[in-house]
Design a protein around this motif. Sequence first.
Motif, PDB file in Angstrom:
ATOM      1  N   LEU A 231       0.836  -1.220   0.000  1.00 43.16           N
ATOM      2  CA  LEU A 231       0.000   0.000   0.000  1.00 43.16           C
ATOM      3  C   LEU A 231       0.864   1.262   0.000  1.00 43.16           C
ATOM      4  CD1 LEU A 231      -3.091  -0.346   2.377  1.00 43.16           C
ATOM      5  CD2 LEU A 231      -3.007  -0.499  -0.103  1.00 43.16           C
ATOM      6  N   GLU A 232       1.956   1.218   0.771  1.00 43.70           N
ATOM      7  CA  GLU A 232       2.870   2.374   0.804  1.00 43.70           C
ATOM      8  C   GLU A 232       3.405   2.649  -0.600  1.00 43.70           C
ATOM      9  OE1 GLU A 232       4.512   1.825   5.357  1.00 43.70           O
ATOM     10  OE2 GLU A 232       5.919   1.555   3.681  1.00 43.70           O
ATOM     11  N   LYS A 233       3.727   1.552  -1.298  1.00 34.62           N
ATOM     12  CA  LYS A 233       4.276   1.692  -2.658  1.00 34.62           C
ATOM     13  C   LYS A 233       3.229   2.350  -3.576  1.00 34.62           C
ATOM     14  CE  LYS A 233       6.665  -1.078  -6.115  1.00 34.62           C
ATOM     15  NZ  LYS A 233       5.867  -1.835  -7.061  1.00 34.62           N
ATOM     16  N   GLU A 234       1.988   1.917  -3.449  1.00 36.12           N
ATOM     17  CA  GLU A 234       0.934   2.468  -4.314  1.00 36.12           C
ATOM     18  C   GLU A 234       0.696   3.956  -4.006  1.00 36.12           C
ATOM     19  OE1 GLU A 234      -0.106   0.875  -6.788  1.00 36.12           O
ATOM     20  OE2 GLU A 234      -1.917   1.900  -7.478  1.00 36.12           O
ATOM     21  N   ALA A 235       0.691   4.295  -2.718  1.00 32.57           N
ATOM     22  CA  ALA A 235       0.491   5.704  -2.348  1.00 32.57           C
ATOM     23  C   ALA A 235       1.632   6.555  -2.911  1.00 32.57           C
ATOM     24  CB  ALA A 235       0.405   5.852  -0.830  1.00 32.57           C
ATOM     25  N   ARG A 236       2.863   6.020  -2.802  1.00 36.68           N
ATOM     26  CA  ARG A 236       4.015   6.773  -3.327  1.00 36.68           C
ATOM     27  C   ARG A 236       3.888   6.936  -4.842  1.00 36.68           C
ATOM     28  NH1 ARG A 236       7.389   4.986  -0.217  1.00 36.68           N
ATOM     29  NH2 ARG A 236       7.425   6.846   1.058  1.00 36.68           N
ATOM     30  N   THR A 237       3.405   5.889  -5.515  1.00 39.24           N
ATOM     31  CA  THR A 237       3.230   5.979  -6.978  1.00 39.24           C
ATOM     32  C   THR A 237       2.200   7.056  -7.324  1.00 39.24           C
ATOM     33  OG1 THR A 237       3.724   3.638  -7.169  1.00 39.24           O
ATOM     34  CG2 THR A 237       2.619   4.622  -9.039  1.00 39.24           C
ATOM     35  N   ILE A 238       1.072   7.046  -6.621  1.00 38.63           N
ATOM     36  CA  ILE A 238       0.030   8.065  -6.874  1.00 38.63           C
ATOM     37  C   ILE A 238       0.614   9.460  -6.668  1.00 38.63           C
ATOM     38  CG2 ILE A 238      -2.126   9.026  -5.926  1.00 38.63           C
ATOM     39  CD1 ILE A 238      -3.089   6.124  -5.493  1.00 38.63           C
ATOM     40  N   HIS A 239       1.385   9.606  -5.593  1.00 38.75           N
ATOM     41  CA  HIS A 239       2.013  10.889  -5.232  1.00 38.75           C
ATOM     42  C   HIS A 239       2.961  11.356  -6.355  1.00 38.75           C
ATOM     43  CE1 HIS A 239       3.582  13.285  -1.559  1.00 38.75           C
ATOM     44  NE2 HIS A 239       3.957  13.910  -2.651  1.00 38.75           N
ATOM     45  N   GLN A 240       3.864  10.453  -6.758  1.00 35.58           N
ATOM     46  CA  GLN A 240       4.865  10.847  -7.760  1.00 35.58           C
ATOM     47  C   GLN A 240       4.232  11.037  -9.140  1.00 35.58           C
ATOM     48  OE1 GLN A 240       7.672   7.737  -7.042  1.00 35.58           O
ATOM     49  NE2 GLN A 240       8.706   8.878  -5.402  1.00 35.58           N
ATOM     50  N   GLU A 241       3.264  10.170  -9.450  1.00 33.16           N
ATOM     51  CA  GLU A 241       2.564  10.303 -10.744  1.00 33.16           C
ATOM     52  C   GLU A 241       1.912  11.677 -10.853  1.00 33.16           C
ATOM     53  OE1 GLU A 241       0.974   5.781 -11.701  1.00 33.16           O
ATOM     54  OE2 GLU A 241      -0.481   7.325 -11.237  1.00 33.16           O
ATOM     55  N   ASP A 242       1.361  12.150  -9.739  1.00 30.00           N
ATOM     56  CA  ASP A 242       0.635  13.423  -9.792  1.00 30.00           C
ATOM     57  C   ASP A 242       1.562  14.566 -10.237  1.00 30.00           C
ATOM     58  OD1 ASP A 242      -1.890  14.868  -9.284  1.00 30.00           O
ATOM     59  OD2 ASP A 242      -0.629  15.975  -7.900  1.00 30.00           O
ATOM     60  N   ILE A 243       2.784  14.564  -9.725  1.00 30.19           N
ATOM     61  CA  ILE A 243       3.729  15.619 -10.122  1.00 30.19           C
ATOM     62  C   ILE A 243       4.061  15.486 -11.613  1.00 30.19           C
ATOM     63  CG2 ILE A 243       6.040  16.591  -9.743  1.00 30.19           C
ATOM     64  CD1 ILE A 243       5.840  15.494  -6.835  1.00 30.19           C
ATOM     65  N   ALA A 244       4.313  14.238 -12.039  1.00 32.21           N
ATOM     66  CA  ALA A 244       4.664  14.013 -13.455  1.00 32.21           C
ATOM     67  C   ALA A 244       3.498  14.402 -14.363  1.00 32.21           C
ATOM     68  CB  ALA A 244       5.038  12.544 -13.658  1.00 32.21           C
ATOM     69  N   ILE A 245       2.273  14.089 -13.934  1.00 32.23           N
ATOM     70  CA  ILE A 245       1.085  14.421 -14.738  1.00 32.23           C
ATOM     71  C   ILE A 245       0.927  15.934 -14.843  1.00 32.23           C
ATOM     72  CG2 ILE A 245      -1.459  14.381 -14.642  1.00 32.23           C
ATOM     73  CD1 ILE A 245      -1.189  11.421 -13.712  1.00 32.23           C
ATOM     74  N   CYS A 246       1.129  16.637 -13.719  1.00 36.81           N
ATOM     75  CA  CYS A 246       1.023  18.102 -13.758  1.00 36.81           C
ATOM     76  C   CYS A 246       2.033  18.688 -14.745  1.00 36.81           C
ATOM     77  CB  CYS A 246       1.258  18.700 -12.371  1.00 36.81           C
ATOM     78  SG  CYS A 246      -0.143  18.509 -11.271  1.00 36.81           S
ATOM     79  N   LYS A 247       3.238  18.120 -14.765  1.00 35.91           N
ATOM     80  CA  LYS A 247       4.270  18.652 -15.671  1.00 35.91           C
ATOM     81  C   LYS A 247       3.888  18.370 -17.127  1.00 35.91           C
ATOM     82  CE  LYS A 247       7.931  19.138 -12.388  1.00 35.91           C
ATOM     83  NZ  LYS A 247       9.115  18.659 -11.723  1.00 35.91           N
TER      84      LYS A 247
END
Length: 351
Positions: A122-138
């Motif tokens: 679950l920690e891994k998935e939360a981190r992925t959602i977190h990091q994806e969000d920055i990449a998506i914004c860019k």
Amino acid sequence: MEDHIQFDIAEHALLLLDQRLLPNRESHVACRNVGDIVTALKTMVVRGAPAIGVTAAWGCVLALQDVLTRKDGTDWRAAFNTELDRIAGARPTAVNLRWAVERMRAVAQTFQGSAAELLPRLEKEARTIHQEDIAICKALGRAGADCIPDNSTVLTHCNAGALATAGYGTALGVIRAAREQGKKVRVIADETRPFLQGARLTAWELKEDGIEVTVACDNACALLMQKGMVDCVVVGADRIAANGDSANKIGTFGVAILAQHFGIPFYIAAPLSTIDLATPTGAGIPIEERPYDEVATLNNLRICPEDVPAYNFAFDVTPAHLITGIITEQGVLRQPYKESIATAFAKASSR
Ligand code: MRU
């Protein structure tokens, strides 16, 4: 700014920059359980659709940690799902909240092992959602930068910036990307009554980045446009229906009507996770109503007489026909949105 939402594994806590105190004080709130997360979401310690989603994802990790400490013999899966429902119910309009919780729930549902073994997954998935969000914004910013003319003034409403996402921002991400392309861009930030996200947060983060920003009262919009002081509008969204109708901070609909009247392009900038294919039109988007005191008081002082009621609808829905384009990580979608949205989702799922 990418550190206003931080998960501290050693402390088992999510640290949130308290957005209620900006621009006067930079102080963090530590959330250690689901109760803390729900309170932080409801009271707007953290706000903005993608940031709410990222916070909810980490909240699901705290939910499992909560459940792991219980020794009462209850079924951990049932208890975990109940906690996830509490997080998903914290605010009704931003679909990213439910989207993130369901993505976390899906990981748990397909997991065969014990609750303790699920935790790192679950920690891994939360981190992925977190990091994806920055990449998506860019990616979204790059896609939308061409919509911003050089040497222009962009009006925005509320805060759709780094603070409203995991970092970089949606509407402000487009502005940041245009600047990175070498364009000269000035910003008008609507103050955004009653919570003042524009005056307090948008102005704060743009100033920190050295981007020229001027705050305007919400009711100055028509005059500014009439005077030719606005070249285009870019705002975020909390939920976009399958036909393109877009819910965003209260007042956005009025800005869109004015933009159409004056022939000014009006863009929504949002990730695909803000588009809710299960909601066919804007009529189906729930509009949050917030506490009376947010409107009736200012700095704890009453600004309307006692016993006089106040409306505090937090969002409105801009009909799709007023929207020039929806800027996403899959490019700038154009009318008819039902078709362009479906194509963007098909493109995203084929990757
Ligand atoms: O009530 P808030 O502050 O959570 O509302 C935020 C907005 O309306 C934003 O414009 C929207 O979430 C887009 S954030 C990238």
